[in-house]
Design a protein around this motif. Structure first.
Motif, PDB file in Angstrom:
ATOM      1  N   ASN A   1       4.611   4.759  -3.357  1.00 27.73           N
ATOM      2  CA  ASN A   1       5.723   4.710  -4.315  1.00 27.73           C
ATOM      3  C   ASN A   1       5.914   3.337  -4.943  1.00 27.73           C
ATOM      4  O   ASN A   1       6.869   3.115  -5.683  1.00 27.73           O
ATOM      5  CB  ASN A   1       7.020   5.128  -3.619  1.00 27.73           C
ATOM      6  CG  ASN A   1       6.999   6.606  -3.278  1.00 27.73           C
ATOM      7  OD1 ASN A   1       6.697   7.425  -4.139  1.00 27.73           O
ATOM      8  ND2 ASN A   1       7.281   6.928  -2.031  1.00 27.73           N
ATOM      9  N   VAL A   2       5.057   2.399  -4.574  1.00 29.04           N
ATOM     10  CA  VAL A   2       5.237   1.013  -5.020  1.00 29.04           C
ATOM     11  C   VAL A   2       4.016   0.568  -5.826  1.00 29.04           C
ATOM     12  O   VAL A   2       2.907   0.504  -5.288  1.00 29.04           O
ATOM     13  CB  VAL A   2       5.437   0.081  -3.804  1.00 29.04           C
ATOM     14  CG1 VAL A   2       5.478  -1.377  -4.233  1.00 29.04           C
ATOM     15  CG2 VAL A   2       6.698   0.464  -3.039  1.00 29.04           C
ATOM     16  N   PRO A   3       4.181   0.266  -7.111  1.00 33.13           N
ATOM     17  CA  PRO A   3       3.040  -0.277  -7.862  1.00 33.13           C
ATOM     18  C   PRO A   3       2.664  -1.663  -7.318  1.00 33.13           C
ATOM     19  O   PRO A   3       3.523  -2.418  -6.871  1.00 33.13           O
ATOM     20  CB  PRO A   3       3.570  -0.402  -9.293  1.00 33.13           C
ATOM     21  CG  PRO A   3       4.865   0.343  -9.335  1.00 33.13           C
ATOM     22  CD  PRO A   3       5.390   0.392  -7.935  1.00 33.13           C
ATOM     23  N   LEU A   4       1.366  -1.934  -7.347  1.00 36.01           N
ATOM     24  CA  LEU A   4       0.836  -3.225  -6.901  1.00 36.01           C
ATOM     25  C   LEU A   4       0.174  -3.819  -8.137  1.00 36.01           C
ATOM     26  O   LEU A   4      -0.797  -3.250  -8.654  1.00 36.01           O
ATOM     27  CB  LEU A   4      -0.183  -2.977  -5.779  1.00 36.01           C
ATOM     28  CG  LEU A   4      -0.849  -4.173  -5.134  1.00 36.01           C
ATOM     29  CD1 LEU A   4       0.174  -5.026  -4.390  1.00 36.01           C
ATOM     30  CD2 LEU A   4      -1.940  -3.707  -4.160  1.00 36.01           C
ATOM     31  N   VAL A   5       0.697  -4.938  -8.629  1.00 34.86           N
ATOM     32  CA  VAL A   5       0.371  -5.311 -10.007  1.00 34.86           C
ATOM     33  C   VAL A   5      -0.149  -6.744 -10.165  1.00 34.86           C
ATOM     34  O   VAL A   5       0.412  -7.703  -9.624  1.00 34.86           O
ATOM     35  CB  VAL A   5       1.625  -5.126 -10.904  1.00 34.86           C
ATOM     36  CG1 VAL A   5       1.343  -5.606 -12.336  1.00 34.86           C
ATOM     37  CG2 VAL A   5       2.053  -3.652 -10.925  1.00 34.86           C
ATOM     38  N   ILE A   6      -1.245  -6.844 -10.886  1.00 34.09           N
ATOM     39  CA  ILE A   6      -1.675  -8.123 -11.453  1.00 34.09           C
ATOM     40  C   ILE A   6      -1.568  -7.940 -12.973  1.00 34.09           C
ATOM     41  O   ILE A   6      -2.272  -7.089 -13.539  1.00 34.09           O
ATOM     42  CB  ILE A   6      -3.135  -8.460 -11.076  1.00 34.09           C
ATOM     43  CG1 ILE A   6      -3.319  -8.486  -9.555  1.00 34.09           C
ATOM     44  CG2 ILE A   6      -3.554  -9.793 -11.686  1.00 34.09           C
ATOM     45  CD1 ILE A   6      -4.779  -8.651  -9.120  1.00 34.09           C
TER      46      ILE A   6
ATOM     47  N   LEU B   1       0.824  -1.220   0.000  1.00 37.29           N
ATOM     48  CA  LEU B   1       0.000   0.000   0.000  1.00 37.29           C
ATOM     49  C   LEU B   1       0.856   1.268   0.000  1.00 37.29           C
ATOM     50  O   LEU B   1       0.347   2.375   0.154  1.00 37.29           O
ATOM     51  CB  LEU B   1      -0.966  -0.030   1.192  1.00 37.29           C
ATOM     52  CG  LEU B   1      -1.925  -1.236   1.196  1.00 37.29           C
ATOM     53  CD1 LEU B   1      -2.854  -1.197   2.391  1.00 37.29           C
ATOM     54  CD2 LEU B   1      -2.736  -1.321  -0.110  1.00 37.29           C
ATOM     55  N   ASP B   2       2.155   1.117  -0.215  1.00 34.37           N
ATOM     56  CA  ASP B   2       3.077   2.247  -0.300  1.00 34.37           C
ATOM     57  C   ASP B   2       2.825   2.988  -1.622  1.00 34.37           C
ATOM     58  O   ASP B   2       2.807   2.374  -2.697  1.00 34.37           O
ATOM     59  CB  ASP B   2       4.512   1.687  -0.244  1.00 34.37           C
ATOM     60  CG  ASP B   2       5.560   2.781  -0.174  1.00 34.37           C
ATOM     61  OD1 ASP B   2       5.406   3.812  -0.861  1.00 34.37           O
ATOM     62  OD2 ASP B   2       6.548   2.593   0.557  1.00 34.37           O
TER      63      ASP B   2
ATOM     64  N   ILE C   1       8.261  -3.411  -6.846  1.00 30.69           N
ATOM     65  CA  ILE C   1       6.892  -3.665  -7.315  1.00 30.69           C
ATOM     66  C   ILE C   1       6.317  -4.719  -6.384  1.00 30.69           C
ATOM     67  O   ILE C   1       6.979  -5.724  -6.094  1.00 30.69           O
ATOM     68  CB  ILE C   1       6.874  -4.188  -8.766  1.00 30.69           C
ATOM     69  CG1 ILE C   1       7.527  -3.153  -9.688  1.00 30.69           C
ATOM     70  CG2 ILE C   1       5.452  -4.500  -9.214  1.00 30.69           C
ATOM     71  CD1 ILE C   1       8.051  -3.757 -10.973  1.00 30.69           C
ATOM     72  N   ALA C   2       5.120  -4.490  -5.882  1.00 28.04           N
ATOM     73  CA  ALA C   2       4.544  -5.451  -4.940  1.00 28.04           C
ATOM     74  C   ALA C   2       3.601  -6.416  -5.650  1.00 28.04           C
ATOM     75  O   ALA C   2       2.910  -6.051  -6.600  1.00 28.04           O
ATOM     76  CB  ALA C   2       3.812  -4.722  -3.825  1.00 28.04           C
TER      77      ALA C   2
ATOM     78  N   GLU D   1      -6.187  -3.408  -1.354  1.00 28.75           N
ATOM     79  CA  GLU D   1      -5.400  -3.760  -2.543  1.00 28.75           C
ATOM     80  C   GLU D   1      -6.252  -3.671  -3.806  1.00 28.75           C
ATOM     81  O   GLU D   1      -5.788  -3.217  -4.855  1.00 28.75           O
ATOM     82  CB  GLU D   1      -4.797  -5.158  -2.380  1.00 28.75           C
ATOM     83  CG  GLU D   1      -3.841  -5.251  -1.190  1.00 28.75           C
ATOM     84  CD  GLU D   1      -3.120  -6.595  -1.086  1.00 28.75           C
ATOM     85  OE1 GLU D   1      -3.146  -7.371  -2.056  1.00 28.75           O
ATOM     86  OE2 GLU D   1      -2.548  -6.867  -0.018  1.00 28.75           O
ATOM     87  N   GLY D   2      -7.516  -4.076  -3.693  1.00 34.61           N
ATOM     88  CA  GLY D   2      -8.414  -4.018  -4.850  1.00 34.61           C
ATOM     89  C   GLY D   2      -8.550  -2.607  -5.391  1.00 34.61           C
ATOM     90  O   GLY D   2      -8.474  -2.369  -6.601  1.00 34.61           O
TER      91      GLY D   2
END
Lengths: 336, 336
Positions: free
Chosen positions: A104-109, A101-102, A124-125, A217-218
């Motif tokens: 600066n960090v993409p959270l990717v599917i 949830l940072d 990248i998370a 996250e969603g």
């Protein structure tokens, strides 16, 4: 072909092991592979593609010359080492929840928001497993009709607690069979022939951390800040695929036939939906492969005009963790 | 004290056996007890409270002189014999689904609609197990705030398929342990370490018969024709307690604290809700007793003002079937 030095942080765990397997399966262009773990595992020998590797103890120097780190360690280890890896020039794909949830960090599917990979500043998370499985299934419907509200009940496999979780279910079943006392280590209570409605700790409102991940996250993955999710997460005595019962209210109209057409051609999804002929997703069938199976698609009967219900299953260790991380790494090297 | 001639129709099945046990436990005032079953089981000896009984083949004459019949047989047997029993003067409490939605037959959960018993014309139906467990948990909240919409996902034990279902899970686990082929008889697929999202057949809209029972029976039991239910029923590898994840939208405001106060004093319910201290309902804990455990009560976070979520578990064979039927029989003799 360009090749890369790859390190797995937490290489001896269930997800780390699966990451190695999937890198090989997908022919990831590896120059050198480094298997990093705790001091306890250092020195262990491991065979990968008929080549012997020695597990290395993770230190600050482990990341010298590494291009890509796949993180499969717990949050505290991630927080300790990943900034060092980034400082040394590596790009990190991290499966812990430490940075998800940072801002600066993409959270990717990759099936949902592949372009977010480009925004990374080193890390990248990889999202939570139950979130990945739900959002891969939802994506084609969301792209068409825009998801507003989800009511989700999960049926989560013991692999979510790693190798220890899998072993614990096996040992408990054997103990019960042999009339011996059941030992509980990784879960709160006996999981064999039981259900435990707790995954993670609880917040003041009574939701578990796992339940909140689906919403937090969603929203980030879908760039959908209005998405609201009511989630109930339950551990079930299944080895390694998570299943989810999902009701979604959409902004725009969408009917069952349209949903099936969209899902049939969607990336990462297999439409498995012919209930009259006993065709529906089941966790046993989704084990050891990468697609999220979706079925039992039907119109909500409980009053919301634009709502559908469906049932989906996916391998928690693969698409829910290792495969998704390797797919992200593939996107990373496309942009390197 | 007045005593009654009681017959159990389907006495050798899981529910029939439990009915006998519960009649004894609750000191039901029995004059004669008749154990009725198919020709195949006739002649079997059974010990009940240190007295030996012989299972009798069910015929039209089985009901002569019987005051109360507890029906634990399948629909076809119920349809064949129960009208005969009524004609001969017995009052029938039937656990099959044959008469549940018949306008002339009350459908009763003693904690919800005890007075409906008085309207019977010979037959009183016992509701579906998952419906009983959900509605017992919901009743105190519904009485206060009026339930309008439910989204339910069930986690249903193998006992729902009778003795054969329980045996099948045991045999499958043993076969897997011994590396032998898994045999499937009572369920559609292997249930050991798996989940099956099918209980009953499917309608054109894709809902299973078990899923529709929650709405159709719920409306009748609550006298709440507007109740709308979105239900997903799933078989899980648990022996004999059903669990349910339920989101309810109410007409009037109700908060978590109020819900807990109401549930704490409610009939048939045990409030088990302190998640931070790992206190919540689990199917192992609710086995072999009669209360529906309710916990994980929390405010819906997904946008509906007057909605709550909760998790409940109850013994499917007892409160979900046999105990509820005996409780109805107790109400019947109060009015005889």
């Amino acid at each position: 072909m360009k090749t890369y030095n790859v390190a797995i942080l937490g290489a001896t765990g269930a997800v780390g092991q699966e990451m190695i397997k999937i890198l090989m399966e997908r022919n990831f262009p590896i120059k050198e592979l480094h298997l990093l773990a705790s001091a306890r595992s250092a020195g262990k020998k491991m065979w990968v593609n008929e080549k012997e590797y020695t597990v290395e103890e993770t230190t600050e120097n482990s990341f010298d010359g590494i291009d890509i780190v796949l993180g499969a360690a717990e949050n505290d280890i991630a927080k300790k080492y990943l900034p060092i890896a980034v400082e040394k020039g590596a790009v990190v794909v991290d499966n812990s929840s430490a940075y998800r949830l940072d801002d600066n960090v993409p959270l990717v599917i990759p099936e949902v928001n592949p372009n977010d990979v480009k925004k990374h500043k080193g890390i990248i998370a990889n999202p939570n497993c139950a979130t990945i499985i739900a959002l891969v299934a939802l994506q084609p419907l969301h792209a068409y009709a825009h998801a507003k509200r989800m009511v989700v009940s999960t049926y989560q496999a013991v692999s979510g607690a790693g190798v220890g979780g899998i072993r614990e279910l096996q040992q408990q079943v054997e103990a019960i069979h042999d009339n011996k006392p059941v030992e509980v280590k990784n879960f709160q209570y006996q999981i064999a022939y039981n259900l435990i409605p707790q995954i993670g700790g609880f917040n003041e409102e009574g939701y578990s951390s796992e339940e909140m991940k689906m919403q937090f996250e969603g929203r980030k993955i879908q760039s959908n800040p209005e998405l609201s999710v009511n989630c109930t997460c339950v551990r079930v005595p299944v080895f390694r695929s998570h299943s989810e019962s999902i009701m979604v209210e959409f902004e725009k109209p969408i009917d069952v036939e349209k949903a099936k057409v969209l899902l049939k051609d969607a990336a990462g999804v297999k439409l498995v939906d012919d209930p009259v002929n006993k065709v529906y997703p089941m966790p046993l069938d989704t084990t050891d492969q990468d697609l999220v199976y979706v079925g039992r698609i039907r119109k909500d009967m409980s009053g919301h005009e634009n709502a559908l219900s469906f049932w989906c299953c996916g391998d928690q260790v693969r698409k829910g963790a290792a495969t998704n991380a390797v797919q992200i790494a593939e996107l990373v090297i496309q942009n390197m």
